[in-house]
Motif scaffolding. Sequence first.
Motif, mmCIF file in Angstrom:
data_model
loop_
_atom_site.group_PDB
_atom_site.id
_atom_site.type_symbol
_atom_site.label_atom_id
_atom_site.label_comp_id
_atom_site.label_asym_id
_atom_site.label_seq_id
_atom_site.Cartn_x
_atom_site.Cartn_y
_atom_site.Cartn_z
ATOM 1 N N SER A 1 49.659 -11.875 -16.223
ATOM 2 C CA SER A 1 49.268 -10.677 -15.498
ATOM 3 C C SER A 1 49.396 -10.893 -14.000
ATOM 4 O O SER A 1 48.943 -11.921 -13.479
ATOM 5 N N ARG B 1 50.695 0.793 -10.576
ATOM 6 C CA ARG B 1 49.747 0.771 -9.454
ATOM 7 C C ARG B 1 49.457 -0.640 -8.967
ATOM 8 O O ARG B 1 49.254 -0.866 -7.777
ATOM 9 N N GLN B 2 49.434 -1.598 -9.886
ATOM 10 C CA GLN B 2 49.228 -2.987 -9.467
ATOM 11 C C GLN B 2 50.385 -3.458 -8.598
ATOM 12 O O GLN B 2 50.187 -4.134 -7.585
ATOM 13 N N SER C 1 47.812 -9.155 -11.765
ATOM 14 C CA SER C 1 46.528 -8.919 -11.116
ATOM 15 C C SER C 1 45.568 -10.087 -11.252
ATOM 16 O O SER C 1 44.784 -10.359 -10.350
ATOM 17 N N PRO D 1 43.994 -3.032 -17.717
ATOM 18 C CA PRO D 1 44.240 -3.298 -16.303
ATOM 19 C C PRO D 1 43.105 -2.755 -15.458
ATOM 20 O O PRO D 1 42.599 -1.667 -15.689
ATOM 21 N N GLN D 2 42.686 -3.522 -14.459
ATOM 22 C CA GLN D 2 41.502 -3.153 -13.710
ATOM 23 C C GLN D 2 41.717 -1.961 -12.793
ATOM 24 O O GLN D 2 40.762 -1.421 -12.256
ATOM 25 N N ASP D 3 42.972 -1.535 -12.614
ATOM 26 C CA ASP D 3 43.192 -0.374 -11.771
ATOM 27 C C ASP D 3 43.436 0.885 -12.593
ATOM 28 O O ASP D 3 43.799 1.920 -12.073
ATOM 29 N N GLY E 1 52.965 -6.283 -14.441
ATOM 30 C CA GLY E 1 51.898 -5.492 -13.849
ATOM 31 C C GLY E 1 52.129 -4.007 -14.054
ATOM 32 O O GLY E 1 53.258 -3.569 -14.325
ATOM 33 N N THR E 2 51.072 -3.234 -13.903
ATOM 34 C CA THR E 2 51.203 -1.784 -13.984
ATOM 35 C C THR E 2 51.873 -1.264 -12.710
ATOM 36 O O THR E 2 51.994 -1.984 -11.712
#
Length: 331
Positions: free
Chosen positions: A37, A70-71, A39, A305-307, A67-68
């Motif tokens: 990951s 946004r990440q 992030s 994912p944290q975002d 990553g996404t």
Amino acid sequence: MSATIHTIVTGRMITALQQGTVPWRKPWQAATGQPRSMSTGHPYRGVNVFLLALAADGHGYSSPYWGTYRQIAALGGQVNAGERSTLVVFWKPTQTGQRDPQTGELTVKTVPVLRYYRVFNAAQAAHLPEQFHPAPGGHHQIAAPQAVLDGYLARGPRLVHMAGDRAAYQPATDTIRLPQPAQFRTPQDYYGTAFHEAGHSTGHPSRLNRPGITSFDHFGSGRYAREELAAEMTSALLCAQTGIDTPAVFDNSASYIAGWLTALDNDHKLVITAAAQAQHASDLISQPERQPTIDTSHQDAAPAPQDETTPATAAATVPAVSVPQLEPEPG
């Protein structure tokens, strides 16, 4: 939603098999290491390892980082126009209530619900920091394969070498039976088979207590298919973690592929369940000092994912002699 995700993941595996690729054979490229990951830097686990490996291998991605959208943007990167994302899954704890029809009492419990999100490889984006494009060979394996096997056997089952062409795990005596090392073509073949049978042995009641071992019914059943796929994935994960090439002993024949196509078509939960069991098994074999926990088969997918809107949650040398394809015997 969960049924749809199982169907999507199964469809991806079926497509690979139909194209002649066994998707659980090589979980990542030796030069790059395990998918990670962006992030957190943590490695992906469970079925996500195999989903991301398929995407990386199919498109030639050279980075292990994912990553996404946004990440990637938060890191100063920009996904290139026209790039397609790759699905990864995770289990989200969800509360559900059930009211007793007689007393009216409401019982609330937390259950895991399968969800997914989408990621891009670092190779699909521009302007990311150099750390996401590591030089080949910059990762570290956990240990040499013999050290991993010895560490597990010191606390685990007994290993017996016998003349013959059969490899098996015998739950009644907690014994792994392998042909003599000199019967194998290469060290990779030996360790691939040893890790496969060690994978079966983690299902013993004193370890992960898997139904495929503790309640084995018969060859060809759905339970047998899950146990067999879990052992294959365990071997593939451990071979990758110890830095040895995918063993040639792994079958890639048309009949092998046809058999798994049938199994996957009959059970759309097979891949995710077996990958979860394989992750727990490889964890226990590579880190035998860990206290084993009963395998629930739903705790190993990627955290959300944290975002996003969901919450974060020295090797022994084996002489080279040919041996026929070995089949497990989990019972």
